[in-house]
Design an enzyme around this catalytic site. Structure first.
Site, PDB file in Angstrom:
ATOM      1  CD  GLU A 133      11.877 107.713  45.243  1.00 48.03           C
ATOM      2  OE1 GLU A 133      12.912 107.647  45.923  1.00 48.03           O
ATOM      3  OE2 GLU A 133      10.746 107.635  45.748  1.00 48.03           O
ATOM      4  CG  HIS A 183      32.901 100.955  34.888  1.00 52.42           C
ATOM      5  ND1 HIS A 183      34.210 100.925  34.466  1.00 52.42           N
ATOM      6  CD2 HIS A 183      32.287 101.881  34.115  1.00 52.42           C
ATOM      7  CE1 HIS A 183      34.388 101.820  33.506  1.00 52.42           C
ATOM      8  NE2 HIS A 183      33.223 102.415  33.273  1.00 52.42           N
ATOM      9  CE  LYS A 189       9.048 104.875  47.207  1.00 47.29           C
ATOM     10  NZ  LYS A 189       9.564 106.132  47.549  1.00 47.29           N
ATOM     11  N   GLY A 237      11.972 108.496  70.573  1.00 46.09           N
ATOM     12  CA  GLY A 237      13.375 108.922  70.562  1.00 46.09           C
ATOM     13  C   GLY A 237      14.257 107.880  71.202  1.00 46.09           C
ATOM     14  CB  CYS A 265       7.175 105.688  68.531  1.00 46.19           C
ATOM     15  SG  CYS A 265       8.714 104.781  68.606  1.00 46.19           S
ATOM     16  CE  LYS A 309       5.237 109.368  54.878  1.00 48.07           C
ATOM     17  NZ  LYS A 309       5.711 109.074  53.512  1.00 48.07           N
ATOM     18  CD1 TRP A 349       9.305 101.069  62.716  1.00 45.88           C
ATOM     19  CD2 TRP A 349      11.178 101.894  63.575  1.00 45.88           C
ATOM     20  NE1 TRP A 349      10.318 100.830  61.823  1.00 45.88           N
ATOM     21  CE2 TRP A 349      11.471 101.316  62.318  1.00 45.88           C
ATOM     22  CE3 TRP A 349      12.215 102.479  64.292  1.00 45.88           C
ATOM     23  CZ2 TRP A 349      12.754 101.310  61.774  1.00 45.88           C
ATOM     24  CZ3 TRP A 349      13.494 102.467  63.763  1.00 45.88           C
ATOM     25  CH2 TRP A 349      13.746 101.884  62.511  1.00 45.88           C
TER      26      TRP A 349
HETATM   27  C1  F1P Z   1      13.010 110.528  54.777  1.00 43.02           C
HETATM   28  C2  F1P Z   1      12.597 109.076  54.522  1.00 43.02           C
HETATM   29  C3  F1P Z   1      11.487 108.964  53.468  1.00 43.02           C
HETATM   30  C4  F1P Z   1      11.007 107.530  53.340  1.00 43.02           C
HETATM   31  C5  F1P Z   1      10.564 106.938  54.681  1.00 43.02           C
HETATM   32  C6  F1P Z   1      11.618 107.173  55.730  1.00 43.02           C
HETATM   33  O1  F1P Z   1      11.963 111.203  55.361  1.00 43.02           O
HETATM   34  O2  F1P Z   1      13.728 108.364  54.105  1.00 43.02           O
HETATM   35  O3  F1P Z   1      11.966 109.409  52.245  1.00 43.02           O
HETATM   36  O4  F1P Z   1       9.920 107.461  52.444  1.00 43.02           O
HETATM   37  O5  F1P Z   1       9.333 107.495  55.005  1.00 43.02           O
HETATM   38  O6  F1P Z   1      12.097 108.532  55.751  1.00 43.02           O
HETATM   39  P1  F1P Z   1      11.733 112.777  55.257  1.00 43.02           P
HETATM   40  O7  F1P Z   1      12.946 113.451  55.844  1.00 43.02           O
HETATM   41  O8  F1P Z   1      11.537 113.128  53.825  1.00 43.02           O
HETATM   42  O9  F1P Z   1      10.510 113.007  56.089  1.00 43.02           O
END
Ligand code: F1P
Length: 609
Positions: free
Chosen positions: A482, A505, A486, A100, A2, A604, A74
């Site tokens: 990866e 497998h 994506k 948190g 958040c 994020k 979030w």
């Molecule tokens: C790890 C992660 C990112 C993903 C998303 C959620 O974050 O899994 O790779 O793109 O944003 O979190 P970080 O530890 O690299 O900041």
């Protein structure tokens, strides 16, 4: 996860709070809210959905006032809804925003209910505002009440509290969730990330774990976990360009994909001399920490984990050190064996990922010889708590799906391979070749970006697909992982990655005309084996999209589209093959009309477990 913003000023702060929330929205975005004290009254507006919904509501009905807090959520406890959105309020007096998870919230809720408090939401956060309200009955100041409250909280929190009866004060507390104080002229701000406050200040101090601070217009008083007054160093922000701007690009993700040559050039700057990677890339005393390392344990989550997976191939093959890679949430809850002379490497764009941070703390308790973080966020928890830091300098990454952070992480890990190799078995020639490869990466990535139009055309084929399979071998296997991540993150197509040797497998059973198979095929020693895997798919009627070196001798036909990738050396190949896969997921998402920068259900910066 958040986002938190707070302000105490002589002017109206609603605009500042709103702009801060917009800048943090990429972290979490199911609802947003603001509470402001005006003429002794606490006024609150909350909205389900994006910050724009809140902005519209505030346009229609502005909230004046100079002391306020705001939040973009979030959801963790309680569905996304207006009643669960922050700020939460107790008895019309106390308002709270929180990042948190409060783990003992159920017990506290019971106690507070017994005391007569009525809960208006399903969140864990609401216990904080009632607790503060309750503690104010036996404490004289908001600061003392918050200090008494946080002693009762278990879990992670970054929280900001205001009291309408004490209208010119914010009290903030940090434990496990970052908070920064922004210093203005006769006004102060708080936020979960300095990015939120760049329009109003560039001077910041990060709170440390356990700190509680009271913030007024004129003063900031910080106290440590034992209540002793402390000072936390003020620093000028190092963010040189304003990441809050998409510029000419339609999405942050596209902007960040295109920023990769520049981000790579920045990460290399000053770190290679005389055809060698410098130890100082990892901090001033790095040589001391790195010289006896014989084993590397890498810990990360998500995209950063994939970068670590690729590095394992390099560290074992080229640097001559053994290497394990593990997802942080697994590592932190299992008993693992530590080899002597082990280096613990965390990889994280944000530096605040809760599981990665917990894994680092565990590793320190276990007695790892040294700890290094590959991180993009200066001043973040991982940077502060590690012995060494490789600062990625990729620039702020706003798109939730990580792109430039990943390729810069790969470059950083290749540098680590060169440095550890120097202390172990790597020849001078190989060190030189790695340095040269690193230095030619920005230009090569620029070339790979030239595939954009071809990939946009290809993306049409995926619009009606529900599944996709990604194949790679060796250090391209993590790249396939990866690529799959994506695609699922932003286009919601179910995608899986397999090491192509594993095809027979199990996954071969899935192959039919509705399951596109994406293959990454650089011209390396595994190419012939990969070609056999391609034939296995072809024989089962699968449709393939092969990203291949132009010399790899793949021909397009009815069952296979070949996309020639610029020729590149083995050190940079994983990084270069990442680019077309990023572009593919972006264009598929565009066609599907999904929210590219803020895909559903994701955040994020994952600051909760
Ligand atoms: C790890 C992660 C990112 C993903 C998303 C959620 O974050 O899994 O790779 O793109 O944003 O979190 P970080 O530890 O690299 O900041």
């Amino acid at each position: 996860m958040c986002g938190i913003v707070g302000a105490v000023a002589q002017r109206d702060v609603a605009e500042i709070l709103l702009e801060g929330l917009k800048r943090l929205e990429y972290r979490g975005y199911d609802s947003a809210g603001v509470a402001i004290i005006h003429e002794g009254e606490l006024k609150r507006t909350r909205r389900l959905g994006k910050v724009q919904e809140l902005a519209t509501a505030l346009d229609e009905s502005p909230l004046p006032g100079g002391t306020g807090i705001a939040h973009t959520r979030w959801a963790t406890h309680g569905e996304p809804s207006e009643r669960n959105a922050h700020p939460h309020i107790s008895c019309g007096d106390i308002a709270v925003v929180h990042n948190g998870i409060i783990e003992n919230h159920a017990k506290l809720r019971e106690q507070l209910t017994a005391l007569g408090y009525e809960f208006a939401s399903d969140t864990d956060t609401e216990v904080i505002c009632h607790l503060v309200h309750h503690e104010l009955k036996s404490h004289d100041t908001l600061l003392a009440a918050v200090q008494a409250t946080v002693k009762q909280l278990e879990g992670a929190y970054g929280t900001v509290v205001i009291d309408r009866r004490d209208p010119e004060r914010l009290v903030v507390a940090r434990s496990g969730s970052p908070l920064v104080i922004g210093y203005g002229l006769g006004e102060h701000f708080v936020a979960s990330d300095q990015l939120a406050l760049l329009p109003v200040t560039r001077t910041f101090a990060y709170l440390e774990e356990g700190d509680v601070a009271e913030v007024t217009r004129r003063e900031v008083n910080i106290f440590d976990i034992d209540g002793n007054p402390v000072t936390r160093e003020k620093k000028e922000s190092e963010i040189t360009h304003d990441a809050g701007d998409k510029g000419e690009y339609r999405h942050y993700m596209l902007k960040e994909i295109y920023e990769q040559p520049m981000a790579l050039a920045r990460t290399l700057e000053g770190r290679i001399a005389n055809q060698q990677v410098l130890d100082t890339a990892f901090g001033d005393n790095a040589a001391e920490f790195l010289k006896d390392i014989k084993h590397v344990q890498i810990i990360a989550c998500g995209t950063s984990y994939h970068a670590g997976m690729a590095a394992r191939y390099w560290l074992e093959e080229w640097a001559g050190v053994s290497c394990n890679v593990e997802i942080a949430s697994e590592f932190r809850y299992r008993k693992s064996h530590m080899f002597p002379n082990s280096l613990l490497v965390t990889i994280s764009q944000s530096g605040e990922t809760a599981d990665t941070l917990a894994a680092l703390r565990l590793a320190k308790e276990m007695g790892y010889k040294s700890t290094l973080t590959i991180c993009n966020a200066p001043g973040s928890s991982l940077v502060r708590e590690s012995d060494m830091a490789y600062m990625m300098k990729a620039g702020a990454e706003i798109g939730v799906a990580s792109t430039k952070a990943f390729t810069v992480q790969l470059a950083g890990l290749l540098m680590l391979t060169a440095v550890l190799g120097r202390y172990n078995s790597m020849s001078d020639e190989m060190q030189k070749a790695i340095s040269q490869s690193l230095q030619s990466m920005p230009a090569k990535v620029e070339q790979a970006l030239g595939l954009d139009d071809a990939i946009a055309a290809l993306a049409e084929d995926f619009a009606d697909k529900n599944h996709a399979l990604f194949l790679g071998r060796g250090d391209q296997y993590p790249i396939a992982m990866e690529g799959a991540l994506k695609l699922k993150e932003i286009s919601y197509i179910h995608a899986e990655a397999y090491a192509s040797g594993e095809l027979k497998h199990g996954p071969l059973a899935l192959i039919d005309a509705d399951m596109p198979v994406i293959v990454v095929a650089p011209n390396n020693e595994l190419l012939e084996k990969l070609k056999s895997n391609v034939e296995e798919v072809r024989a089962r009627g699968g449709l393939m999209y092969v990203f291949a070196d132009k010399d790899a001798e793949f021909e397009s036909d009815d069952t296979m589209k070949v996309i020639p990738v610029p020729h590149c050396d083995e050190f940079m190949a994983p990084l270069i093959y990442t680019i077309p896969l990023q572009l593919l997921s972006y264009h598929v998402a565009l066609i599907k009309g999904t929210d590219v920068d803020q895909p559903r259900n994701l955040a994020k910066s994952v600051t909760v477990e």
